[in-house]
Design a protein around this motif. Structure first.
Motif, PDB file in Angstrom:
ATOM      1  N   ASN A 108       0.811  -1.222   0.000  1.00  9.77           N
ATOM      2  CA  ASN A 108       0.000   0.000   0.000  1.00  9.77           C
ATOM      3  C   ASN A 108       0.848   1.278   0.000  1.00  9.77           C
ATOM      4  O   ASN A 108       0.355   2.367   0.227  1.00  9.77           O
ATOM      5  N   LYS A 109       2.148   1.118  -0.262  1.00 11.86           N
ATOM      6  CA  LYS A 109       3.021   2.300  -0.302  1.00 11.86           C
ATOM      7  C   LYS A 109       3.349   2.658  -1.750  1.00 11.86           C
ATOM      8  O   LYS A 109       3.624   1.770  -2.560  1.00 11.86           O
ATOM      9  N   THR A 110       3.325   3.948  -2.056  1.00  9.78           N
ATOM     10  CA  THR A 110       3.740   4.361  -3.404  1.00  9.78           C
ATOM     11  C   THR A 110       4.871   5.372  -3.290  1.00  9.78           C
ATOM     12  O   THR A 110       4.930   6.181  -2.348  1.00  9.78           O
ATOM     13  N   TYR A 111       5.764   5.318  -4.267  1.00  5.50           N
ATOM     14  CA  TYR A 111       6.926   6.213  -4.309  1.00  5.50           C
ATOM     15  C   TYR A 111       7.000   6.789  -5.716  1.00  5.50           C
ATOM     16  O   TYR A 111       7.112   6.028  -6.683  1.00  5.50           O
ATOM     17  N   ASP A 112       6.940   8.091  -5.835  1.00  4.16           N
ATOM     18  CA  ASP A 112       6.992   8.710  -7.164  1.00  4.16           C
ATOM     19  C   ASP A 112       8.415   9.116  -7.533  1.00  4.16           C
ATOM     20  O   ASP A 112       9.120   9.724  -6.718  1.00  4.16           O
ATOM     21  N   PHE A 113       8.812   8.815  -8.759  1.00  4.01           N
ATOM     22  CA  PHE A 113      10.067   9.333  -9.314  1.00  4.01           C
ATOM     23  C   PHE A 113       9.687  10.566 -10.114  1.00  4.01           C
ATOM     24  O   PHE A 113       8.943  10.485 -11.095  1.00  4.01           O
ATOM     25  N   VAL A 114      10.199  11.708  -9.657  1.00  7.40           N
ATOM     26  CA  VAL A 114       9.757  12.966 -10.259  1.00  7.40           C
ATOM     27  C   VAL A 114      10.885  13.641 -11.048  1.00  7.40           C
ATOM     28  O   VAL A 114      12.064  13.458 -10.757  1.00  7.40           O
ATOM     29  N   LYS A 115      10.456  14.432 -12.015  1.00  4.85           N
ATOM     30  CA  LYS A 115      11.365  15.105 -12.946  1.00  4.85           C
ATOM     31  C   LYS A 115      12.260  16.125 -12.243  1.00  4.85           C
ATOM     32  O   LYS A 115      11.778  16.901 -11.416  1.00  4.85           O
ATOM     33  N   GLY A 116      13.555  16.135 -12.626  1.00  2.00           N
ATOM     34  CA  GLY A 116      14.494  17.108 -12.039  1.00  2.00           C
ATOM     35  C   GLY A 116      15.261  16.466 -10.899  1.00  2.00           C
ATOM     36  O   GLY A 116      14.630  15.934  -9.973  1.00  2.00           O
ATOM     37  N   ASN A 119      14.337  17.708  -7.417  1.00  2.67           N
ATOM     38  CA  ASN A 119      13.002  17.234  -7.031  1.00  2.67           C
ATOM     39  C   ASN A 119      13.039  15.753  -6.676  1.00  2.67           C
ATOM     40  O   ASN A 119      12.422  15.304  -5.713  1.00  2.67           O
ATOM     41  N   PHE A 120      13.779  14.996  -7.504  1.00  4.39           N
ATOM     42  CA  PHE A 120      13.904  13.550  -7.276  1.00  4.39           C
ATOM     43  C   PHE A 120      14.501  13.298  -5.891  1.00  4.39           C
ATOM     44  O   PHE A 120      13.991  12.509  -5.101  1.00  4.39           O
ATOM     45  N   LYS A 121      15.583  14.033  -5.629  1.00  5.87           N
ATOM     46  CA  LYS A 121      16.281  13.850  -4.351  1.00  5.87           C
ATOM     47  C   LYS A 121      15.350  14.202  -3.178  1.00  5.87           C
ATOM     48  O   LYS A 121      15.187  13.422  -2.246  1.00  5.87           O
ATOM     49  N   ASN A 122      14.698  15.378  -3.280  1.00  2.00           N
ATOM     50  CA  ASN A 122      13.846  15.811  -2.165  1.00  2.00           C
ATOM     51  C   ASN A 122      12.665  14.873  -1.953  1.00  2.00           C
ATOM     52  O   ASN A 122      12.255  14.612  -0.828  1.00  2.00           O
ATOM     53  N   LYS A 123      12.137  14.373  -3.043  1.00  4.25           N
ATOM     54  CA  LYS A 123      10.999  13.444  -2.931  1.00  4.25           C
ATOM     55  C   LYS A 123      11.438  12.178  -2.200  1.00  4.25           C
ATOM     56  O   LYS A 123      10.757  11.692  -1.302  1.00  4.25           O
ATOM     57  N   LEU A 124      12.602  11.666  -2.591  1.00  9.68           N
ATOM     58  CA  LEU A 124      13.080  10.439  -1.939  1.00  9.68           C
ATOM     59  C   LEU A 124      13.361  10.684  -0.470  1.00  9.68           C
ATOM     60  O   LEU A 124      13.042   9.862   0.391  1.00  9.68           O
ATOM     61  N   ILE A 125      13.929  11.861  -0.171  1.00 15.52           N
ATOM     62  CA  ILE A 125      14.216  12.169   1.241  1.00 15.52           C
ATOM     63  C   ILE A 125      12.895  12.288   2.030  1.00 15.52           C
ATOM     64  O   ILE A 125      12.808  11.889   3.186  1.00 15.52           O
ATOM     65  N   SER A 126      11.836  12.778   1.344  1.00 18.35           N
ATOM     66  CA  SER A 126      10.546  12.855   2.058  1.00 18.35           C
ATOM     67  C   SER A 126      10.006  11.455   2.390  1.00 18.35           C
ATOM     68  O   SER A 126       9.323  11.268   3.379  1.00 18.35           O
ATOM     69  N   ALA A 134      22.634   9.223   2.543  1.00 19.34           N
ATOM     70  CA  ALA A 134      22.777   8.070   1.624  1.00 19.34           C
ATOM     71  C   ALA A 134      22.188   8.417   0.259  1.00 19.34           C
ATOM     72  O   ALA A 134      22.784   8.103  -0.784  1.00 19.34           O
ATOM     73  N   ILE A 135      21.062   9.110   0.269  1.00 21.88           N
ATOM     74  CA  ILE A 135      20.410   9.460  -1.006  1.00 21.88           C
ATOM     75  C   ILE A 135      21.284  10.455  -1.788  1.00 21.88           C
ATOM     76  O   ILE A 135      21.484  10.309  -2.991  1.00 21.88           O
ATOM     77  N   GLU A 136      21.825  11.414  -1.071  1.00 20.47           N
ATOM     78  CA  GLU A 136      22.705  12.382  -1.756  1.00 20.47           C
ATOM     79  C   GLU A 136      23.946  11.702  -2.332  1.00 20.47           C
ATOM     80  O   GLU A 136      24.335  11.941  -3.476  1.00 20.47           O
ATOM     81  N   ASN A 137      24.534  10.814  -1.528  1.00 22.50           N
ATOM     82  CA  ASN A 137      25.732  10.101  -2.014  1.00 22.50           C
ATOM     83  C   ASN A 137      25.398   9.206  -3.206  1.00 22.50           C
ATOM     84  O   ASN A 137      26.191   9.065  -4.137  1.00 22.50           O
ATOM     85  N   TYR A 138      24.224   8.614  -3.147  1.00 24.33           N
ATOM     86  CA  TYR A 138      23.791   7.735  -4.252  1.00 24.33           C
ATOM     87  C   TYR A 138      23.687   8.538  -5.553  1.00 24.33           C
ATOM     88  O   TYR A 138      24.203   8.136  -6.600  1.00 24.33           O
TER      89      TYR A 138
END
Ligand SMILES: Cc1cc2nc3c(=O)[nH]c(=O)nc-3n(C[C@H](O)[C@H](O)[C@H](O)COP(=O)(O)OP(=O)(O)OC[C@H]3O[C@@H](n4cnc5c(N)ncnc54)[C@H](O)[C@@H]3O)c2cc1C
Length: 528
Positions: A108-116, A119-126, A134-138
């Motif tokens: 029941n979890k969704t994760y959006d990959f967003v343009k930019g 934006n992608f980084k901030n969305k993943l961090i959210s 880890a996300i920044e290093n990735y």
């Protein structure tokens, strides 16, 4: 106009180059040579040109086979966009898919990959607030890997003696990344298994789960879509439709229903091709864009294949996994049915990607390891005028070739009842996956048809129904024989196998093949 081999065609006997296959790599090579005034003959065995970029039409619908989204084409200055513009004389147009390009669904979890990238980084961090570093290093690692990629592929186009002297220096940085698996690299940055599962959710774009795939392939796909996804306006057949006139302008031809049986080699030199019907065409340059297994196992005699070491070379690589695609036609336009433009990636909740694939390969009644849903008619702004009141959906999953091997000798549409029953049960399971996500579509399905690994074999000639040519393992990237120039004079390779799967990879293969043939620096010419 693309002609059929079965009709009377005015073939000439002085083609500057003959290209076998009409996939993205072949068409790009042919167009680049044509732009230099060369007369090129492209021979395609299927009745439609384009390889995986072809579309098929049935019962009032049209489906794209091997394109759901392409990255890096919205920016007019990106290398991919410049190349598409160059080979199509700027006639190929693109539609942006919007802010979200991929939606990852795990239970029941969704994760959006967003343009930019930001934006992608901030969305993943959210989604994973404790994992910001880890996300920044990735993301940095993805960029570093891609930076090293350019030199690696340029080396493939260098003349042999320069490559033997300096090749290592061009390749070594990229090999540092490509020799590691995706999982090895990402798990050195984080131990959060859910984050790893989400970051590697696009593994369906290259066919191998994280513990088996090379990080280089993963990084190239991830970066490719950082600026969003796009779709060809008019559908993927527009790729061939816009490149063919460029080939014709130099008196070249693309011919379908034209199966090459053998590459004619005399005195260690490729001099022409032998067709299935016994006709021969001659040229000093022969380019094969049909995959390395087809080229070295089928189009060249066993004796020569052993002599040149091709048989040994092939032992170091493996065909990729096969797939099935449920092509669905629906009553109602994309707008009426509220179909999204972004793709859905649906994964099992309890297992990591590698275990999900293994469980499924061991037992095909197990949960699908991934289900990918794409909505092509929602992505193409020309669709509604071409097919009013209708829409299409593709639902894809992995299907092992071995489960279909018993129908190997049968013909398309006549494979027997047991085959149809198996296909129907897979179709029903895939439809249910769609209805879980979009329940309102249950009553709108007008028709559906499932392709199997045998369909891929039948239409695109991949012997094991390969979805992406060669597997993208770390070992693949260290194979020096995956380059345009072969040890046989006058014989060249192009297509996804010498770069990587994906329309962008195949497009770039065309560039390095044309460079290796002519010595012209097409990169400079196109990117300037
Ligand atoms: C289901 C699916 C979805 C995909 N989605 C995407 C996507 O969304 N985005 C993306 O970038 N990439 C996608 N891809 C990958 C992409 O389509 C391919 O990597 C790329 O198109 C391969 O191009 P190629 O030049 O290697 O040639 P191919 O497309 O493999 O074409 C080879 C051609 O050679 C012909 N041929 C074979 N043998 C002979 C012979 N003996 N004589 C004459 N002709 C012959 C075949 O019929 C075929 O037309 C997808 C692929 C698949 C299968």
């Amino acid at each position: 106009m693309i002609e059929s081999y079965k009709r009377k065609i005015d073939f000439q006997d002085n083609y500057d180059a003959i290209v076998i296959g009409s996939g993205m790599g072949s068409m790009t090579t042919a167009a680049l040579l044509s732009k230099e005034g060369k007369k090129v003959l492209v021979l395609e065995r299927h009745y439609v040109a384009g390889g995986f970029t072809h579309v098929f039409k049935r019962k009032g619908y049209e489906w794209d086979v091997g394109i759901h989204y392409i990255g890096e084409v919205q920016n007019l200055n990106s290398p991919i966009r410049k190349m598409f513009d160059y080979v199509s004389d700027r006639n190929l147009k693109w539609e942006d898919m919007g802010d979200v390009y991929d939606r990852i669904i795990i239970g029941n979890k969704t994760y959006d990959f967003v343009k930019g990238v930001e934006n992608f980084k901030n969305k993943l961090i959210s989604y994973f607030p404790d994992e910001s570093s880890a996300i920044e290093n990735y993301i940095q690692m993805v960029f570093d890997c891609n930076k090293a990629m350019k030199k690696f592929y340029i080396e493939k186009a260098l003349p042999s003696f320069i490559s033997s002297l300096f090749g290592y220096f061009f390749r070594k940085k990229y090999l540092k990344y490509s020799s590691k698996t995706t999982y090895e690299v990402i798990s050195s940055l984080t131990q959060n298994q859910q984050l790893i599962k989400v970051l590697t959710a696009q593994y369906g774009d290259y066919g191998l789960p994280p513990k088996q795939s090379s990080f280089a392939m993963h990084a190239s796909v991830v970066k490719h879509y950082f600026k969003g996804g796009s779709f060809p306006i008019g559908g993927s057949s527009e790729i061939v439709n816009t490149i063919n006139p460029v080939i014709e302008k130099s008196k070249g031809k693309v011919v379908v229903k034209a199966e090459v049986k053998e590459i004619i080699i005399e005195n260690d030199r490729a001099i022409g091709v032998l067709m299935e019907d016994g006709k021969r065409f001659f040229s000093k340059i022969i380019i094969s864009g049909v995959g390395v297994f087809n080229t070295y196992d089928k189009l060249i005699s066993n004796e020569l294949s052993i002599k040149y070491g091709f048989k040994n070379n092939l032992k170091a690589v493996k065909p990729s996994v096969a797939h099935g695609c449920l092509y669905i036609g629906l009553n109602g336009s994309a707008k009426e049915l509220s179909l999204p433009k972004h793709n859905l990636w649906i994964y099992p909740v309890k297992t990591d990607h590698d275990s999900s694939v293994k469980n499924y390969l061991d037992n095909q009644d197990a949960e699908f390891p991934l289900v990918y849903i794409s909505f092509p008619s929602a992505k193409d702004p020309s669709w509604d005028s071409r097919y009013p009141g209708k829409s299409t959906i593709d639902v894809i999953t992995l299907l092992p070739y071995d489960s279909f091997v018993k129908w190997e000798g049968t013909s398309w549409k006549k494979r027997g009842e047991s085959y149809d029953i198996l296909k129907e049960s897979i179709s029903k399971r895939l439809l249910e996956q769609l209805f879980i996500q979009l329940p309102h579509l249950r009553d709108c399905v007008d028709q559906y048809e499932l392709s199997s690994p045998l369909t891929t074999k039948n239409f695109v000639n991949y012997n094991k129904g390969e979805l992406y040519g060669l597997d993208h393992t770390p070992a693949r990237f260290s194979q020096k024989f995956l380059r345009p120039k072969t040890p046989i004079k006058g014989l060249y390779l192009t297509g996804q196998d010498i770069v990587s799967a994906g329309v962008g990879g195949a497009l770039f293969s065309g560039l390095i093949t044309a460079t290796a043939i002519t010595g012209i620096n097409f990169m400079k010419k196109i990117y300037k």
